[in-house]
Design a protein around this motif. Structure first.
Motif, PDB file in Angstrom:
ATOM      1  N   SER A   1      22.898 -11.274  25.615  1.00  0.00           N
ATOM      2  CA  SER A   1      21.834 -10.510  25.234  1.00  0.00           C
ATOM      3  C   SER A   1      20.630 -11.288  25.223  1.00  0.00           C
ATOM      4  O   SER A   1      20.648 -12.506  25.022  1.00  0.00           O
ATOM      5  CB  SER A   1      22.194  -9.981  23.729  1.00  0.00           C
ATOM      6  OG  SER A   1      23.387  -9.107  23.907  1.00  0.00           O
ATOM      7  N   SER A   2      19.342 -10.793  25.236  1.00  0.00           N
ATOM      8  CA  SER A   2      17.928 -11.207  25.011  1.00  0.00           C
ATOM      9  C   SER A   2      17.843 -11.785  23.689  1.00  0.00           C
ATOM     10  O   SER A   2      18.495 -11.533  22.610  1.00  0.00           O
ATOM     11  CB  SER A   2      17.053 -10.268  25.280  1.00  0.00           C
ATOM     12  OG  SER A   2      16.958  -9.432  24.637  1.00  0.00           O
TER      13      SER A   2
ATOM     14  N   GLY B   1      13.697 -10.522  26.994  1.00  0.00           N
ATOM     15  CA  GLY B   1      14.297 -11.517  27.912  1.00  0.00           C
ATOM     16  C   GLY B   1      15.353 -10.638  28.894  1.00  0.00           C
ATOM     17  O   GLY B   1      15.673  -9.565  28.717  1.00  0.00           O
ATOM     18  N   PRO B   2      15.980 -11.289  29.712  1.00  0.00           N
ATOM     19  CA  PRO B   2      17.150 -10.933  30.620  1.00  0.00           C
ATOM     20  C   PRO B   2      18.157 -10.419  29.761  1.00  0.00           C
ATOM     21  O   PRO B   2      18.737 -11.159  28.746  1.00  0.00           O
ATOM     22  CB  PRO B   2      17.258 -12.012  31.673  1.00  0.00           C
ATOM     23  CG  PRO B   2      16.905 -13.117  30.849  1.00  0.00           C
ATOM     24  CD  PRO B   2      15.817 -12.835  29.873  1.00  0.00           C
ATOM     25  N   TYR B   3      19.202  -9.562  30.256  1.00  0.00           N
ATOM     26  CA  TYR B   3      20.401  -9.000  29.753  1.00  0.00           C
ATOM     27  C   TYR B   3      21.348  -8.906  31.031  1.00  0.00           C
ATOM     28  O   TYR B   3      21.107  -8.604  31.874  1.00  0.00           O
ATOM     29  CB  TYR B   3      20.086  -7.494  29.266  1.00  0.00           C
ATOM     30  CG  TYR B   3      21.529  -6.945  28.881  1.00  0.00           C
ATOM     31  CD1 TYR B   3      22.348  -7.105  27.681  1.00  0.00           C
ATOM     32  CD2 TYR B   3      21.889  -6.133  29.765  1.00  0.00           C
ATOM     33  CE1 TYR B   3      23.262  -6.326  27.587  1.00  0.00           C
ATOM     34  CE2 TYR B   3      23.070  -5.357  29.619  1.00  0.00           C
ATOM     35  CZ  TYR B   3      23.830  -5.509  28.432  1.00  0.00           C
ATOM     36  OH  TYR B   3      24.899  -4.759  28.240  1.00  0.00           O
ATOM     37  N   ALA B   4      22.653  -9.133  30.445  1.00  0.00           N
ATOM     38  CA  ALA B   4      23.882  -9.286  31.423  1.00  0.00           C
ATOM     39  C   ALA B   4      24.962  -9.090  30.748  1.00  0.00           C
ATOM     40  O   ALA B   4      25.403  -9.483  29.685  1.00  0.00           O
ATOM     41  CB  ALA B   4      23.770 -10.733  32.298  1.00  0.00           C
TER      42      ALA B   4
ATOM     43  N   TYR C   1      16.604  -6.104  31.730  1.00  0.00           N
ATOM     44  CA  TYR C   1      15.582  -6.869  31.087  1.00  0.00           C
ATOM     45  C   TYR C   1      15.302  -6.052  29.844  1.00  0.00           C
ATOM     46  O   TYR C   1      15.088  -4.894  29.718  1.00  0.00           O
ATOM     47  CB  TYR C   1      14.298  -7.165  31.862  1.00  0.00           C
ATOM     48  CG  TYR C   1      13.520  -8.248  31.444  1.00  0.00           C
ATOM     49  CD1 TYR C   1      13.960  -9.425  31.791  1.00  0.00           C
ATOM     50  CD2 TYR C   1      12.370  -8.002  30.627  1.00  0.00           C
ATOM     51  CE1 TYR C   1      12.758 -10.384  31.248  1.00  0.00           C
ATOM     52  CE2 TYR C   1      11.691  -8.736  30.147  1.00  0.00           C
ATOM     53  CZ  TYR C   1      12.058 -10.064  30.552  1.00  0.00           C
ATOM     54  OH  TYR C   1      11.009 -11.355  29.990  1.00  0.00           O
ATOM     55  N   ASP C   2      15.049  -6.705  28.667  1.00  0.00           N
ATOM     56  CA  ASP C   2      14.912  -6.303  27.245  1.00  0.00           C
ATOM     57  C   ASP C   2      13.453  -6.342  27.189  1.00  0.00           C
ATOM     58  O   ASP C   2      12.952  -7.409  27.159  1.00  0.00           O
ATOM     59  CB  ASP C   2      15.516  -6.851  26.279  1.00  0.00           C
ATOM     60  CG  ASP C   2      17.026  -6.266  26.282  1.00  0.00           C
ATOM     61  OD1 ASP C   2      17.537  -5.345  26.955  1.00  0.00           O
ATOM     62  OD2 ASP C   2      18.021  -7.058  25.786  1.00  0.00           O
TER      63      ASP C   2
ATOM     64  N   ARG D   1      15.293  -1.467  27.003  1.00  0.00           N
ATOM     65  CA  ARG D   1      16.266  -2.044  27.849  1.00  0.00           C
ATOM     66  C   ARG D   1      16.375  -1.227  29.458  1.00  0.00           C
ATOM     67  O   ARG D   1      16.439  -0.078  29.256  1.00  0.00           O
ATOM     68  CB  ARG D   1      17.743  -2.223  27.582  1.00  0.00           C
ATOM     69  CG  ARG D   1      18.453  -2.756  28.663  1.00  0.00           C
ATOM     70  CD  ARG D   1      19.924  -3.214  28.292  1.00  0.00           C
ATOM     71  NE  ARG D   1      19.835  -4.253  27.244  1.00  0.00           N
ATOM     72  CZ  ARG D   1      20.764  -4.609  26.406  1.00  0.00           C
ATOM     73  NH1 ARG D   1      22.078  -3.502  26.255  1.00  0.00           N
ATOM     74  NH2 ARG D   1      20.712  -5.489  25.418  1.00  0.00           N
ATOM     75  N   LEU D   2      16.103  -1.894  30.409  1.00  0.00           N
ATOM     76  CA  LEU D   2      15.859  -1.252  31.759  1.00  0.00           C
ATOM     77  C   LEU D   2      16.781  -1.959  32.718  1.00  0.00           C
ATOM     78  O   LEU D   2      16.610  -3.351  32.727  1.00  0.00           O
ATOM     79  CB  LEU D   2      14.594  -1.154  32.395  1.00  0.00           C
ATOM     80  CG  LEU D   2      13.596  -0.418  31.701  1.00  0.00           C
ATOM     81  CD1 LEU D   2      12.128  -0.463  32.266  1.00  0.00           C
ATOM     82  CD2 LEU D   2      13.829   1.175  31.313  1.00  0.00           C
TER      83      LEU D   2
END
Length: 205
Positions: free
Chosen positions: A12-13, A18-21, A45-46, A56-57
């Motif tokens: 999590s960001s 920040g980036p999310y995975a 990305y958050d 989040r997208l």
């Protein structure tokens, strides 16, 4: 005899920016035989907004296989938008995508999918009440079968209502949940109603 297991790894960001995975794998076993395997990958990305909500997208990828009926195997690719407002504990998620079959002879061919999910958690005395509503629309690209309404293109509308009460008991969180599912279709064979009650424990460490 039905059993299910899943494993989830998430990055999590920090501070809502920040980036999310995420990667998840799950399996469903029925009567001693694996009936479903699914691997999911989420990348996105958050973004923190001025309203205090986070947005989040991202991209949603899924690989689903049915060992007992491999004709149904498919690969889903879609877009995901998720909004979370911590102050009101409200979440809204929108998914749009398409499931492509591995076998070109799969009934219905590719499936166009869209879903909207809204959830909210509210304190109730010493417990928390979580409410969720989800609506899904799915439509095949080609006719499903010559035996069903003269090769009509199948369309599904699914509505799910969920309610869950959670308590805090030390390191454990007992919960009681209820799920109400109604699925409608232009092909009566795919009409479905389901009512599920769950009772369980969650633990955090």
């Amino acid at each position: 005899s039905l059993s299910q297991w899943s494993a989830l790894l998430e990055r999590s960001s920090t501070n809502g920016q920040g980036p999310y995975a995420m990667v998840q794998h799950q399996a469903l076993q029925r009567a001693g035989t694996i009936a479903l395997r699914q691997t999911q990958l989420g990348l996105g990305y958050d973004l923190a907004t001025r309203t205090g909500c986070s947005q989040r997208l991202g991209l949603d990828l899924q690989h689903t296989s049915y060992p007992t009926t491999p004709l149904q195997n498919g690969r889903y690719t879609g877009l995901l938008g998720h909004t979370h407002c911590p102050a009101s504990d409200l979440q809204v998620q929108l998914r749009l995508g398409e499931d492509q079959p591995f076998d070109a002879t799969r009934p219905g061919g590719a499936q166009h999918q869209a879903s909207l999910r809204i959830s909210k958690t509210t304190p109730v005395s010493a417990a928390k009440l979580a409410l969720e509503w989800e609506a899904t629309r799915q439509q095949d690209q080609t006719g499903y079968s010559t035996l069903l309404d003269n090769q009509a293109i199948r369309a599904l509308w699914r509505t799910v209502y969920r309610a869950e009460v959670r308590w805090q008991a030390g390191a454990l969180n007992p919960y009681l949940g209820f799920e109400w599912l109604d699925q409608h279709s232009n092909l009566p064979l795919f009409e479905l109603k389901s009512r599920v009650i769950t009772l369980g424990l969650r633990a955090s460490w």
